[in-house]
Scaffold this motif. Structure first.
Motif: not given
Length: 298
Positions: A275-277, A280-281
């Motif tokens: 996922e995009k998250e 980002n992490e």
């Protein structure tokens, strides 16, 4: 570089398959030596499964052709670093930036970085490999990417082999780890500027597999406390973040051609779902690591 790596990996596995026991060798001695040989062969295979800085930056340039000097490791006084493990780590970081600047045909940045590499080589007693003659060859061939790839690729290949021959595998492992970390840092910051760049996101997610190999490589060594606390521990903790990227096994099917933007197909054996998250992490984690290196190790 890739051809050499594959040849070594194949020779490792074929070597394991073709070993013969010698009857005159005592069982206890053979058993002990066999364990050491297999351990060495295993680590060699792991080592060469991690992309080189050259390979990483070629992929980056393909997916993000813009160049930003802001991404590069800052100009530092190498001689203020007093331990070889930190110096080896910095060499790994700078080697990736050097390839990035070179492939982008940035003369000023390439000269700065090659000068730093030469300084580090002298400290690590590698000046027989990296010296003024290498710098001269780089400057003459800066506009010839093919020649540059050969020169720099072969130079770092010789450095790795020299360190191993001198039984300094620990330093070689830190160069590899630093190169990987800087490559991920570049990819994440490029992706942050170009949030719709799916190939970059896929490349970042794909590091889950490389990270597993890297963990296996560095786990074989005990490093200085300052390196363990400010680099190794952080690399190992990233396993939790990469753990969010799911590996979904699939049946081998040569006819699979469909490519989805939220997954990576590797060898038609499994998908990496992210996922995009997750991206980002990883971005936050690798930026924190870069900052830690700058503030705690230098």
């Amino acid at each position: 570089m890739k051809i050499n790596k594959l040849l070594i990996i194949f020779s490792v596995f074929f070597g394991l398959a073709c070993c013969n026991n010698k009857s005159e060798t005592p069982i206890e001695t053979f058993s002990k030596e066999s364990i050491e040989v297999k351990k060495s062969e295993k680590m060699e295979a792991v080592y060469y499964s991690i992309p080189s800085p050259m390979e990483t930056t070629i992929i980056l340039k393909k997916n993000y052709p813009k160049f930003s000097s802001d991404f590069l490791f800052p100009d530092i006084d190498i001689h203020k670093i007093h331990d070889n493990q930190t110096i080896a780590l910095v060499l790994g970081l700078i080697s990736t930036d050097l390839n990035y600047a070179m492939l982008s045909e940035k003369r000023l940045e390439t000269n700065r970085l090659i000068n730093q590499v030469i300084e580090i080589a002298q400290i690590l007693h590698l000046d027989g490999i990296v010296n003024a003659s290498i710098k001269e060859r780089v400057e003459k061939n800066l506009n010839n990417k093919d020649s540059m790839q050969i020169i720099i690729g072969n130079t770092f290949w010789e450095i790795e082999n020299k360190l191993k021959a001198d039984h300094k595998e620990k330093l070689s492992a830190l160069i590899v780890a630093g190169g990987w970390a800087e490559g991920l840092y570049l990819a994440c910051n490029m992706s942050n500027l170009d949030s719709k760049n799916k190939p970059l996101q896929k490349m970042i997610a794909d590091q889950k597999i490389v990270h597993e190999n890297l963990i296996e490589l560095i786990s074989d060594f005990t490093f200085d406390e300052i390196i363990e606390e400010n680099f190794i521990t952080h690399i190992i903790k990233m396993k939790e973040i990469f753990g969010n990227i799911k590996k979904i096994e699939i049946e081998k099917n040569p006819s699979i051609e469909k490519e989805n933007f939220d997954e990576i197909v590797i060898g038609n054996y499994f998908n990496l779902k992210f996922e995009k998250e997750d991206i980002n992490e990883i971005y936050q984690s690798i930026n924190n690591l870069r900052q830690t290196i700058l503030t705690q190790l230098l």
